[in-house]
Design an enzyme around this catalytic site. Structure first.
Site, PDB file in Angstrom:
ATOM      1  N   ASP A 229      -6.469   2.757  -8.372  1.00 50.82           N
ATOM      2  CA  ASP A 229      -7.803   2.761  -7.774  1.00 50.82           C
ATOM      3  C   ASP A 229      -8.484   4.092  -8.098  1.00 50.82           C
ATOM      4  OD1 ASP A 229     -10.099   2.634  -6.330  1.00 50.82           O
ATOM      5  OD2 ASP A 229      -9.144   2.229  -4.386  1.00 50.82           O
TER       6      ASP A 229
ATOM      7  N   ASN B 267      -6.886 -10.731  -1.767  1.00 46.76           N
ATOM      8  CA  ASN B 267      -5.970  -9.924  -0.968  1.00 46.76           C
ATOM      9  C   ASN B 267      -6.121 -10.212   0.521  1.00 46.76           C
ATOM     10  OD1 ASN B 267      -5.664  -8.819  -3.510  1.00 46.76           O
ATOM     11  ND2 ASN B 267      -5.908  -6.708  -2.849  1.00 46.76           N
ATOM     12  N   VAL B 268      -4.989 -10.416   1.181  1.00 47.99           N
ATOM     13  CA  VAL B 268      -4.970 -10.669   2.622  1.00 47.99           C
ATOM     14  C   VAL B 268      -3.917  -9.767   3.258  1.00 47.99           C
ATOM     15  CG1 VAL B 268      -4.546 -12.371   4.437  1.00 47.99           C
ATOM     16  CG2 VAL B 268      -5.670 -13.075   2.305  1.00 47.99           C
TER      17      VAL B 268
ATOM     18  N   GLY C 104     -10.104  -7.356   0.704  1.00 49.68           N
ATOM     19  CA  GLY C 104     -10.691  -7.601   2.019  1.00 49.68           C
ATOM     20  C   GLY C 104     -10.875  -9.074   2.310  1.00 49.68           C
TER      21      GLY C 104
ATOM     22  N   ASP D 173      -0.795  -1.621  -4.179  1.00 55.70           N
ATOM     23  CA  ASP D 173      -2.164  -1.869  -3.754  1.00 55.70           C
ATOM     24  C   ASP D 173      -2.907  -0.547  -3.571  1.00 55.70           C
ATOM     25  OD1 ASP D 173      -4.382  -3.310  -2.876  1.00 55.70           O
ATOM     26  OD2 ASP D 173      -3.678  -3.423  -0.802  1.00 55.70           O
ATOM     27  N   HIS D 174      -4.065  -0.418  -4.198  1.00 52.99           N
ATOM     28  CA  HIS D 174      -4.887   0.799  -4.103  1.00 52.99           C
ATOM     29  C   HIS D 174      -4.074   2.056  -4.410  1.00 52.99           C
ATOM     30  CE1 HIS D 174      -8.665  -0.943  -2.806  1.00 52.99           C
ATOM     31  NE2 HIS D 174      -7.979  -1.748  -2.033  1.00 52.99           N
TER      32      HIS D 174
ATOM     33  N   SER E 289       0.850  -1.187   0.000  1.00 56.54           N
ATOM     34  CA  SER E 289       0.000   0.000   0.000  1.00 56.54           C
ATOM     35  C   SER E 289       0.887   1.240   0.000  1.00 56.54           C
ATOM     36  CB  SER E 289      -0.905   0.010   1.237  1.00 56.54           C
ATOM     37  OG  SER E 289      -0.128   0.217   2.412  1.00 56.54           O
TER      38      SER E 289
END
Length: 287
Positions: free
Chosen positions: A105, A229-230, A208, A84-85, A49
């Protein structure tokens, strides 16, 4: 072996299994995930992230660490280093830093702006051999200060974004970042089926992944989800294992305060959790 995520997710979609994206937060996280993937002969995606990237002093530091660790540990399974995002600017920073995959995103933008920015980033990523993920709809909860209400994606908007040439698509289907509340209604399989119908063989992404019941995970995979995703779950087991070590007074025994000993239980807990998820997702021996 650092690669884009395109081929591994196309194989997963065709083979009715999913590849786990496990977010990394430091050296211990990265090492635990890479070793587990190698031991299980599973492809894997290391998610970063923008907040975690900043914490680790920047995306260049992250990319250098992952590349060096991949080589030093002799990792032979496919590994994608994925933003991520990502924001628009964050995507360009990761491209420059040497990531092999990015996520833009644009779900919080009007669909026209999401389309315009995604189109640009698809062209740039593909020219450089990177894979790219896009998002439609909102993932509930909060991540890096971005709060989503969990709105389900519009299947028609999903088709618009998929048609731009993205490699995989995150569609909100009632999933939530973080810990799921007791009154959570579950995944909207009606939405997932509608999205799947519109995007054809496009690999879909389930954000999520922490706390979703196993049967819903399995059903989502059967309906086109090829990447799950974890993050929170690994954070929770790491915290629990570290707390248990300290509360047992082991940090006071000998050199138990040494970070290499203090962080070891959390490291092993992450390995166990990643193994559990890879087995659930069906990616073992799929490298």
């Amino acid at each position: 072996m650092l690669v884009s995520a395109t081929e591994m997710l196309q194989k997963a979609r065709a083979g009715k299994y999913a590849v786990g994206q496990f977010n990394i937060n430091n050296l211990e996280w990265t090492k635990a995930i890479l070793l587990t993937a190698q031991e299980l002969n599973s492809p894997v995606i290391l998610g970063v992230s923008e907040g975690a990237g900043k914490y680790m002093t920047g995306f260049e530091t992250v990319a250098s660490m992952v590349k060096a660790m991949d080589k030093s540990l002799g990792i032979t399974v496919p590994v994608a280093l994925h933003l991520d995002h990502g924001s628009y600017d964050g995507c360009y920073k990761c491209i420059k830093a040497g990531f092999t995959s990015i996520m833009f995103d644009g779900s919080h933008f009007p669909i026209a702006e999401n389309v315009a920015k995604t189109t640009e980033l698809v062209n740039v990523a593909h020219q450089l051999g990177l894979s790219i993920e896009a998002e439609v709809g909102a993932i509930g909860g909060e991540e890096d200060g971005v709060v989503g209400k969990g709105e389900c994606a519009d299947p028609n908007e999903c088709k618009q974004i998929a048609d731009l040439g993205v490699d995989f698509l995150a569609a909100g289907i009632g999933n939530i970042h973080g810990v799921y509340p007791a009154n959570w209604e579950g995944l909207s399989f009606e939405t997932l089926e509608a999205v799947n119908k519109e995007v054809g063989e496009m690999p879909l992404v389930l954000h999520g992944g922490t706390g979703i019941p196993d049967d819903q995970i399995t059903k989502a995979i059967s309906l086109g989800v090829a990447k799950i995703n974890v993050n929170t779950e690994c954070q929770l087991v790491f915290a629990d294992a570290t707390r248990e070590y300290i509360e047992a007074g082991k940090d006071k025994q000998g050199k138990g305060f040494d970070p290499r000993k203090l962080l070891a239980p959390g490291f092993e807990a992450i390995k166990a959790k990643v193994k559990e998820k890879m087995e659930l997702f069906g990616s073992v021996d799929k490298a």
